[in-house]
Design a protein around this motif. Structure first.
Motif, PDB file in Angstrom:
ATOM      1  N   ARG A  19      10.206  -5.675  -9.615  1.00  0.00           N
ATOM      2  CA  ARG A  19      10.093  -5.484  -8.159  1.00  0.00           C
ATOM      3  C   ARG A  19       8.850  -4.681  -7.809  1.00  0.00           C
ATOM      4  N   ARG A  20       8.579  -3.636  -8.592  1.00  0.00           N
ATOM      5  CA  ARG A  20       7.368  -2.852  -8.380  1.00  0.00           C
ATOM      6  C   ARG A  20       6.543  -2.976  -9.648  1.00  0.00           C
ATOM      7  N   ARG A  21       5.463  -3.683  -9.605  1.00  0.00           N
ATOM      8  CA  ARG A  21       4.688  -4.008 -10.801  1.00  0.00           C
ATOM      9  C   ARG A  21       3.731  -2.866 -11.135  1.00  0.00           C
ATOM     10  N   THR A  64      -0.324  -2.877  -3.244  1.00  0.00           N
ATOM     11  CA  THR A  64       0.284  -2.794  -1.919  1.00  0.00           C
ATOM     12  C   THR A  64       0.398  -1.324  -1.534  1.00  0.00           C
ATOM     13  N   GLY A  65       0.716  -1.073  -0.262  1.00  0.00           N
ATOM     14  CA  GLY A  65       0.914   0.305   0.175  1.00  0.00           C
ATOM     15  C   GLY A  65       2.011   0.991  -0.610  1.00  0.00           C
ATOM     16  N   ASP A  66       3.093   0.293  -0.863  1.00  0.00           N
ATOM     17  CA  ASP A  66       4.202   0.852  -1.640  1.00  0.00           C
ATOM     18  C   ASP A  66       3.754   1.168  -3.059  1.00  0.00           C
ATOM     19  N   GLU A  67       2.971   0.277  -3.657  1.00  0.00           N
ATOM     20  CA  GLU A  67       2.502   0.513  -5.027  1.00  0.00           C
ATOM     21  C   GLU A  67       1.560   1.707  -5.099  1.00  0.00           C
ATOM     22  N   PRO A 129      -1.619   1.485   4.762  1.00  0.00           N
ATOM     23  CA  PRO A 129      -2.670   0.691   4.106  1.00  0.00           C
ATOM     24  C   PRO A 129      -4.088   1.126   4.457  1.00  0.00           C
ATOM     25  N   SER A 130      -4.249   1.821   5.588  1.00  0.00           N
ATOM     26  CA  SER A 130      -5.600   2.215   6.006  1.00  0.00           C
ATOM     27  C   SER A 130      -6.065   3.521   5.372  1.00  0.00           C
ATOM     28  N   GLY A 166      13.101   5.701  -0.729  1.00  0.00           N
ATOM     29  CA  GLY A 166      12.947   5.939  -2.150  1.00  0.00           C
ATOM     30  C   GLY A 166      11.753   6.785  -2.530  1.00  0.00           C
ATOM     31  N   VAL A 167      11.059   7.355  -1.555  1.00  0.00           N
ATOM     32  CA  VAL A 167       9.858   8.152  -1.810  1.00  0.00           C
ATOM     33  C   VAL A 167      10.135   9.604  -1.440  1.00  0.00           C
ATOM     34  N   PRO A 168       9.899  10.570  -2.350  1.00  0.00           N
ATOM     35  CA  PRO A 168      10.040  11.986  -1.973  1.00  0.00           C
ATOM     36  C   PRO A 168       8.884  12.402  -1.071  1.00  0.00           C
TER      37      PRO A 168
END
Length: 355
Positions: A19-21, A64-67, A129-130, A166-168
């Motif tokens: 899911r998160r590479r 990605t922003g999440d990555e 993303p910016s 899911g992010v602290p």
């Protein structure tokens, strides 16, 4: 499986289908991927790329922003001595009572600054993303350096993180201070501080406390923004105070008045006053710096309160936070003070004038 059980090796092509590479070098080794194999996969034009030191993106395209968020956390998080790796919640033995003890996904690291404010939902913060860099808060003694998209922010004591998707994430007041430390645009600073109060994220006193701790109140554009912040916070507190009186059936007071002795000295201004019951109400909107015992403004405030109470006037103090979090209870406090007026000696006569 316990945290001491090695992971079964997986084919390289399967690792890239998660899911998160994204993996650390330690995680790849746990999956049976040697350092040489990782280096081969991350060669120019290869299927992987090293996004940060010891953090590998398992695809060749941009993250990605999440990555990016999780890559920064993987880079900054402390690896546990138990052998577990950051970002992986290990299985642990069940404790008495049948509950698993909590295992943080990222030890001693949390997102802060503008990225944290974006996660908190600030419209005034740039979209994730910016952002060219992501600020990550770590203990002061951690041996890390700012690199790539990760900017290291150090602190003597980590605050309690809030988990968002899911992010602290650092609490709003701390994230604001870390964001403001990097901003020189006065309008951008003002928008962020105003959004913190107007959006109900935190009280002005908490923001000012963090800005003071970060030694940012010597910057003129920050001081100007704080003045607007305090005014914004007071306006919101006054609106809640009016609502408290209206919605909870309290007698209508006279609002924002000065009290004086007949032909005598000025006693001071109050936010609301009930003349028949001799009850005064004050909104305590002082900032952290104004709460010191040697502060002249605070000293004058104490003298005024003591003088009014010697004259038989009950003084009720309410804070913006109490009005926000427990409006009904604060109405009960005021109602109790009003009802107790009949059991007290009559107060001295005072002249009530509009401010």
């Amino acid at each position: 499986m316990t945290h001491n059980t090695p992971l079964s090796p997986r084919p390289l092509h399967e690792l890239a289908h998660g899911r998160r590479r994204l993996m650390t070098a330690a995680q790849l080794r746990a999956h049976g991927v040697s350092a040489a194999e990782t280096g081969e996969q991350c060669r120019p034009g290869g299927p992987w790329r090293q996004l940060l030191p010891n953090v590998v993106l398992l695809h060749p395209g941009p993250p990605t922003g999440d990555e990016r968020l999780h890559a920064v956390l993987l880079y900054a998080a402390r690896e546990r001595t138990s052998g577990a790796v950051p970002g992986v919640t290990a299985a642990v033995p069940v404790q008495p009572g049948g509950e698993h003890p909590p295992v943080p996904a990222y030890a001693e690291a949390m997102i802060t600054g503008l990225a944290a404010l974006a996660l908190h939902g600030f419209p005034a913060a740039p979209p994730l993303p910016s952002l060219e860099v992501v600020d990550v808060l770590v203990p002061r003694l951690r041996r890390l350096r700012t690199t790539g998209c990760a900017r290291i922010v150090r602190t003597a004591a980590l605050p309690v993180a809030e988990e968002i998707a899911g992010v602290p994430v650092a609490p709003v007041a701390r994230a604001l201070a870390d964001a403001v430390a990097e901003l020189t645009d006065a309008e951008a600073v003002r928008r962020l501080l105003t959004e913190a109060v107007r959006g109900g994220h935190c009280e002005p006193a908490a923001v000012v406390r963090e800005l003071n701790r970060a030694r940012l109140l010597s910057r003129p554009h920050v001081v100007d923004a704080v003045d607007s912040l305090v005014a914004e916070g007071r306006a919101l507190a006054e609106q809640r105070l009016y609502r408290m009186v209206r919605e909870h059936g309290l007698p209508e007071p006279v609002w924002n008045v000065d009290l004086r002795m007949p032909g005598g000295p000025h006693l001071g201004g109050v936010d609301a006053f009930w003349p028949e019951q001799a009850v005064a109400l004050e909104l305590d909107t002082r900032t952290h710096r104004q709460r010191e015992d040697d502060d002249p403004v605070w000293a004058e405030h104490v003298r005024k309160r003591e003088h009014l109470e010697r004259l038989g006037i009950t003084v009720v103090h309410l804070t913006p936070r109490k009005l926000r979090d427990s409006l009904e209870h604060q109405a009960t406090v005021v109602r109790t003070a009003l009802m107790a007026a009949g059991d007290r000696e009559p107060a001295a006569y005072v002249v009530v004038l509009p401010q």
